[in-house]
Motif scaffolding. Structure first.
Motif, PDB file in Angstrom:
ATOM      1  N   THR A   1       0.688  -1.033  -0.201  1.00 25.38           N
ATOM      2  CA  THR A   1      -0.130   0.360   0.042  1.00 25.38           C
ATOM      3  C   THR A   1       0.966   1.059   0.041  1.00 25.38           C
ATOM      4  OG1 THR A   1      -1.545  -1.111   1.398  1.00 25.38           O
ATOM      5  CG2 THR A   1      -1.936   1.149   1.662  1.00 25.38           C
ATOM      6  N   PHE A   2      -0.371   2.670  -1.432  1.00 22.20           N
ATOM      7  CA  PHE A   2       0.539   3.921  -0.485  1.00 22.20           C
ATOM      8  C   PHE A   2       0.072   4.253  -0.405  1.00 22.20           C
ATOM      9  CE2 PHE A   2       2.691   7.504  -2.328  1.00 22.20           C
ATOM     10  CZ  PHE A   2       3.618   7.705  -1.808  1.00 22.20           C
ATOM     11  N   HIS A   3      -0.101   5.144   0.731  1.00 16.28           N
ATOM     12  CA  HIS A   3      -0.912   6.552   0.495  1.00 16.28           C
ATOM     13  C   HIS A   3      -0.550   8.066   0.293  1.00 16.28           C
ATOM     14  CE1 HIS A   3      -4.372   3.811   3.412  1.00 16.28           C
ATOM     15  NE2 HIS A   3      -3.922   3.306   2.127  1.00 16.28           N
ATOM     16  N   PHE A   4      -1.182   8.240  -0.552  1.00 15.70           N
ATOM     17  CA  PHE A   4      -0.832  10.060  -0.607  1.00 15.70           C
ATOM     18  C   PHE A   4      -2.047  11.134  -0.331  1.00 15.70           C
ATOM     19  CE2 PHE A   4      -1.269   9.364  -4.872  1.00 15.70           C
ATOM     20  CZ  PHE A   4      -2.127  10.774  -5.010  1.00 15.70           C
TER      21      PHE A   4
ATOM     22  N   TYR B   1       8.299  11.947  -1.788  1.00 14.24           N
ATOM     23  CA  TYR B   1       6.995  10.675  -1.520  1.00 14.24           C
ATOM     24  C   TYR B   1       6.478  10.514  -3.373  1.00 14.24           C
ATOM     25  CZ  TYR B   1       5.451  12.156   2.823  1.00 14.24           C
ATOM     26  OH  TYR B   1       5.135  11.788   4.131  1.00 14.24           O
ATOM     27  N   ARG B   2       6.628  11.565  -4.853  1.00 12.92           N
ATOM     28  CA  ARG B   2       6.102  11.395  -5.565  1.00 12.92           C
ATOM     29  C   ARG B   2       7.443  10.443  -6.212  1.00 12.92           C
ATOM     30  NH1 ARG B   2       2.983  16.064  -6.440  1.00 12.92           N
ATOM     31  NH2 ARG B   2       5.265  16.752  -6.358  1.00 12.92           N
ATOM     32  N   LYS B   3       8.939  10.539  -5.817  1.00 13.31           N
ATOM     33  CA  LYS B   3       9.877   9.993  -6.302  1.00 13.31           C
ATOM     34  C   LYS B   3       9.882   8.451  -5.108  1.00 13.31           C
ATOM     35  CE  LYS B   3      12.677  14.132  -7.044  1.00 13.31           C
ATOM     36  NZ  LYS B   3      13.366  15.090  -6.428  1.00 13.31           N
ATOM     37  N   ALA B   4       9.556   8.858  -4.111  1.00 10.35           N
ATOM     38  CA  ALA B   4       9.699   6.841  -3.323  1.00 10.35           C
ATOM     39  C   ALA B   4       8.787   6.600  -4.169  1.00 10.35           C
ATOM     40  CB  ALA B   4       9.685   7.445  -2.250  1.00 10.35           C
ATOM     41  N   LEU B   5       7.243   6.899  -4.565  1.00 14.59           N
ATOM     42  CA  LEU B   5       6.171   6.246  -5.077  1.00 14.59           C
ATOM     43  C   LEU B   5       7.110   5.604  -6.291  1.00 14.59           C
ATOM     44  CD1 LEU B   5       3.920   4.881  -5.021  1.00 14.59           C
ATOM     45  CD2 LEU B   5       2.766   6.912  -6.129  1.00 14.59           C
ATOM     46  N   ASP B   6       7.487   6.554  -7.592  1.00 23.21           N
ATOM     47  CA  ASP B   6       7.810   6.394  -8.660  1.00 23.21           C
ATOM     48  C   ASP B   6       9.756   4.579  -8.317  1.00 23.21           C
ATOM     49  OD1 ASP B   6       8.696   5.997 -11.176  1.00 23.21           O
ATOM     50  OD2 ASP B   6       9.761   7.699 -11.608  1.00 23.21           O
ATOM     51  N   LYS B   7       9.864   5.692  -7.641  1.00 23.97           N
ATOM     52  CA  LYS B   7      11.017   4.493  -6.921  1.00 23.97           C
ATOM     53  C   LYS B   7      11.199   2.792  -6.922  1.00 23.97           C
ATOM     54  CE  LYS B   7      15.481   3.668  -4.897  1.00 23.97           C
ATOM     55  NZ  LYS B   7      17.136   4.105  -4.266  1.00 23.97           N
ATOM     56  N   ALA B   8       9.855   2.933  -6.174  1.00 23.93           N
ATOM     57  CA  ALA B   8       9.334   1.967  -5.151  1.00 23.93           C
ATOM     58  C   ALA B   8       8.478   1.229  -5.854  1.00 23.93           C
ATOM     59  CB  ALA B   8       8.686   1.823  -4.100  1.00 23.93           C
ATOM     60  N   SER B   9       7.746   1.551  -7.147  1.00 24.37           N
ATOM     61  CA  SER B   9       7.708   0.603  -7.596  1.00 24.37           C
ATOM     62  C   SER B   9       7.822  -0.034  -8.934  1.00 24.37           C
ATOM     63  CB  SER B   9       6.243   1.672  -8.676  1.00 24.37           C
ATOM     64  OG  SER B   9       6.927   2.998  -9.176  1.00 24.37           O
TER      65      SER B   9
ATOM     66  N   ALA C   1      -1.601  17.111  -7.383  1.00 25.89           N
ATOM     67  CA  ALA C   1      -2.476  15.302  -7.220  1.00 25.89           C
ATOM     68  C   ALA C   1      -2.407  15.321  -9.106  1.00 25.89           C
ATOM     69  CB  ALA C   1      -3.744  15.465  -7.037  1.00 25.89           C
ATOM     70  N   GLN C   2      -2.049  16.401 -10.058  1.00 27.43           N
ATOM     71  CA  GLN C   2      -2.441  15.839 -11.350  1.00 27.43           C
ATOM     72  C   GLN C   2      -0.604  15.086 -12.268  1.00 27.43           C
ATOM     73  OE1 GLN C   2      -4.321  16.289 -13.913  1.00 27.43           O
ATOM     74  NE2 GLN C   2      -3.274  15.177 -14.550  1.00 27.43           N
ATOM     75  N   ALA C   3       0.394  16.031 -11.141  1.00 26.51           N
ATOM     76  CA  ALA C   3       1.473  14.781 -10.639  1.00 26.51           C
ATOM     77  C   ALA C   3       1.555  13.172 -10.402  1.00 26.51           C
ATOM     78  CB  ALA C   3       2.581  15.901 -10.254  1.00 26.51           C
ATOM     79  N   TYR C   4       0.984  13.394  -9.345  1.00 23.98           N
ATOM     80  CA  TYR C   4       0.533  11.810  -8.953  1.00 23.98           C
ATOM     81  C   TYR C   4      -0.438  11.238 -10.191  1.00 23.98           C
ATOM     82  CZ  TYR C   4       2.498  11.871  -4.149  1.00 23.98           C
ATOM     83  OH  TYR C   4       2.860  12.002  -3.258  1.00 23.98           O
ATOM     84  N   ILE C   5      -1.216  11.715 -10.383  1.00 26.69           N
ATOM     85  CA  ILE C   5      -2.335  10.540 -10.984  1.00 26.69           C
ATOM     86  C   ILE C   5      -1.385  10.890 -12.997  1.00 26.69           C
ATOM     87  CG2 ILE C   5      -4.387  11.645 -13.334  1.00 26.69           C
ATOM     88  CD1 ILE C   5      -5.013  10.540 -10.544  1.00 26.69           C
ATOM     89  N   ASP C   6      -0.910  11.414 -13.136  1.00 27.03           N
ATOM     90  CA  ASP C   6       0.273  11.529 -14.476  1.00 27.03           C
ATOM     91  C   ASP C   6       1.150  10.396 -14.288  1.00 27.03           C
ATOM     92  OD1 ASP C   6      -0.930  13.617 -15.459  1.00 27.03           O
ATOM     93  OD2 ASP C   6       0.331  14.809 -15.509  1.00 27.03           O
ATOM     94  N   LEU C   7       1.905   9.829 -12.497  1.00 21.69           N
ATOM     95  CA  LEU C   7       2.744   9.282 -12.323  1.00 21.69           C
ATOM     96  C   LEU C   7       2.083   7.740 -12.472  1.00 21.69           C
ATOM     97  CD1 LEU C   7       5.873   8.266 -11.503  1.00 21.69           C
ATOM     98  CD2 LEU C   7       5.243   8.736  -9.236  1.00 21.69           C
ATOM     99  N   MET C   8       0.883   7.202 -11.728  1.00 23.95           N
ATOM    100  CA  MET C   8       0.935   6.821 -11.601  1.00 23.95           C
ATOM    101  C   MET C   8      -0.263   5.814 -13.449  1.00 23.95           C
ATOM    102  SD  MET C   8      -1.714   6.994  -7.818  1.00 23.95           S
ATOM    103  CE  MET C   8      -2.466   8.496  -8.617  1.00 23.95           C
ATOM    104  N   ALA C   9      -0.499   7.236 -14.242  1.00 26.51           N
ATOM    105  CA  ALA C   9      -1.297   6.752 -15.059  1.00 26.51           C
ATOM    106  C   ALA C   9       0.032   5.784 -15.988  1.00 26.51           C
ATOM    107  CB  ALA C   9      -2.021   7.773 -15.914  1.00 26.51           C
ATOM    108  N   LYS C  10       1.271   6.261 -16.532  1.00 23.26           N
ATOM    109  CA  LYS C  10       2.434   5.700 -16.727  1.00 23.26           C
ATOM    110  C   LYS C  10       3.021   4.716 -16.553  1.00 23.26           C
ATOM    111  CE  LYS C  10       7.319   7.544 -17.429  1.00 23.26           C
ATOM    112  NZ  LYS C  10       8.541   7.989 -17.098  1.00 23.26           N
ATOM    113  N   LYS C  11       2.981   4.420 -15.040  1.00 23.77           N
ATOM    114  CA  LYS C  11       3.677   3.444 -14.082  1.00 23.77           C
ATOM    115  C   LYS C  11       2.255   2.316 -14.071  1.00 23.77           C
ATOM    116  CE  LYS C  11       7.531   2.626 -12.896  1.00 23.77           C
ATOM    117  NZ  LYS C  11       8.029   3.797 -11.548  1.00 23.77           N
TER     118      LYS C  11
END
Length: 344
Positions: A239-242, A251-259, A285-295
């Protein structure tokens, strides 16, 4: 009865039945089937990576069935919102399961059945929060998940989140307070997972991570301890929450790397502060949305209710009658609905 009259009678009956039971325009589970975890990705029945998007309930003790959740509200979630998944958040304390297990189990049963009828995936969220040590509720968790898999384990649309946000410290055997670290969470998971596997051997199980399910980023550890000692077996995720107004680039960098190393599911997020209230930060929030879509990281937004806080998508007083879109939406609700309806 004459043939023509008989035909007319049958036709009217069929039309009446169709009006009473409209055919759903979407059915996520029928489209994607049972889920599986391959490497770092959540995948559909064909083994292809998939990104689920959906909403979480608020606490069922405040905004549960008959309040923010009704048949009409679930219909709207599937059709007007384009959701794939509903997270059913049962608080353990705070007036939740601990207070009346039978009452809340019955409510969860109803919600699971109704969501399943509509083709939604359902995430069973054991919403332990305070105290933050999952071991505090170990016996309750076993009791709850035993019921869930005995009643619903044959439903392939269910996923299981076994510890919402581990946090804080616990009193160790030596009398000292120690942080709820990954070793502690893993010990808990290894005791709860067999309960679920007994009735749902192939379902996806999602395990909370240290420091409010931040992969340890909110504390002083980070995800390295999970890398070094991951769960053994198949169909596990982490799980990851933000909350975008408080949790920025680190936090975004950690999510990116961990994923890149772990299969991660963002089972709760908001565009506000970590309290679920305050101003929205849609840029973050959009930066997160973009990252999650990409990954292709699946996500669930907090929350599908008319609570007064900015993180609840409906204006106060919307529930239980609706409507569930349009003028009854808060700023965050309009934004999240748009993101959920975007082409995948």
């Amino acid at each position: 009865m004459k043939p023509i009259a008989l035909f007319a009678s049958i036709a009217l009956a069929l039309l009446g039945s169709a009006a009473a039971e409209p055919v759903p325009t979407r059915n996520p589970f029928a489209d994607h089937g049972p889920l599986q975890v391959n490497g770092t990705h959540l995948c559909d029945k064909t083994g292809q990576p998939i990104q689920l998007r959906g909403m979480s309930t608020h606490g069922l003790q405040w905004y549960g069935w008959g309040k923010s959740l009704t048949p009409a509200a679930l219909d709207a979630l599937v059709t007007d919102w384009g959701a794939d998944i509903l997270r059913v958040s049962l608080y353990v304390q705070e007036g939740g399961y601990e207070k009346n297990p039978k009452k809340f189990i019955e409510q969860v049963d109803t919600i699971v059945e109704e969501a399943t009828k509509r083709g939604l995936y359902v995430l069973i969220d054991w919403h332990m929060l305070d105290p933050g040590d999952p071991m505090h509720n170990l016996d309750r968790a076993k009791e709850y998940f035993t019921h869930i898999v005995q009643r619903h384990g044959n439903k392939a649309n269910l996923l299981y989140e076994i510890a919402n946000e581990p946090n804080g410290k616990y009193l160790a055997g030596d009398g000292k307070k120690r942080p709820v670290d990954w070793a502690r969470i893993k010990d808990y998971a290894q005791q709860v997972i067999p309960v679920i596997r007994d009735g749902a051997p192939n379902s996806v199980i999602i395990v909370g991570t240290p420091d409010w399910s931040s992969l340890g980023v909110s504390g002083d550890r980070g995800p390295e301890e999970i890398y070094q000692s991951p769960l053994a077996g198949k169909n596990f995720m982490y799980t990851f929450h933000f909350y975008a107004a408080d949790h920025g680039d680190d936090y975004r960098k950690a999510l990116d790397k961990a994923s890149d190393k772990l299969p991660i599911f963002v089972t709760e997020w908001g565009s506000q502060e970590a309290s679920g209230d305050g101003p929205n930060d849609f840029k973050s929030a959009q930066a997160y949305i973009d990252l999650m879509a990409k990954k292709k990281i699946s996500w669930i937004n907090w929350n599908y209710s008319d609570d007064e806080r900015s993180g609840a998508v409906f204006l106060p007083g919307t529930c239980p009658k609706g409507p569930w879109t349009g003028t009854t939406l808060k700023e965050s609700g309009k934004w999240v609905q748009t993101k959920m309806l975007e082409t995948r």
